[in-house]
Design a protein around this motif. Sequence first.
Motif, PDB file in Angstrom:
ATOM      1  N   THR A   1      -2.897  38.650 -11.328  1.00 49.47           N
ATOM      2  CA  THR A   1      -1.773  37.808 -11.193  1.00 49.47           C
ATOM      3  C   THR A   1      -0.411  38.710 -11.448  1.00 49.47           C
TER       4      THR A   1
ATOM      5  N   ALA B   1      -2.563  32.508  -4.165  1.00 51.19           N
ATOM      6  CA  ALA B   1      -3.697  33.267  -4.704  1.00 51.19           C
ATOM      7  C   ALA B   1      -4.282  33.631  -3.107  1.00 51.19           C
TER       8      ALA B   1
ATOM      9  N   GLU C   1      -2.768  37.063  -6.938  1.00 55.88           N
ATOM     10  CA  GLU C   1      -2.008  35.747  -7.252  1.00 55.88           C
ATOM     11  C   GLU C   1      -0.594  36.122  -7.497  1.00 55.88           C
TER      12      GLU C   1
ATOM     13  N   ARG D   1       2.809  34.242  -8.750  1.00 58.75           N
ATOM     14  CA  ARG D   1       3.232  33.167  -9.496  1.00 58.75           C
ATOM     15  C   ARG D   1       4.890  33.434  -9.908  1.00 58.75           C
TER      16      ARG D   1
END
Length: 169
Positions: A6, A46, A166, A168
């Motif tokens: 991430t 993602a 991913e 975010r």
Amino acid sequence: MASHFTAFADGRFEGEGLELRCALGKGGVKPAEAKREGDGASPIGAWPVRRVFYRPDKGPPPETGLPAIGLKPEDGWSDDPSEPSYNRLVPLPCRGSHERLWREDGLYDLVVELGYNDDPVVAGMGSAIFLHVARAGYVPTEGCIALAEPDLRAVLRLLGSGSVIEIRA
């Protein structure tokens, strides 16, 4: 060897026991449905990893579970929404706007193609979301994710079929 990493808007890149620094788009992060070509934003979501490109004149293929493709000086990536080859690897020279993958600045010495806007490709929704080598000082990207080269090599060793990166807020 499916792994999950991430990239956070605050410059953290985490997963598989690694905690690294990254650069994201100069336009910040935005929902994928709001992403547009040239906005400089990294799309939230993602994204599956597809393959890695590398400069064979700078060393052997990286250690990875991904398909590794040696770049050629004539390799480019179409970022022209009016072209049928939009968001695809293209041979240079080509019609329309494109990005040269064989770069002198080292940013694409290792570059991972992320599966953003590629299945299907939607013209104008953004192209060439890559994981690549960071500039000194982690200068923001044009919408990609960038890591220091040693960190990128460490991540590549953990990437394989089914791996996801991913983004975010």
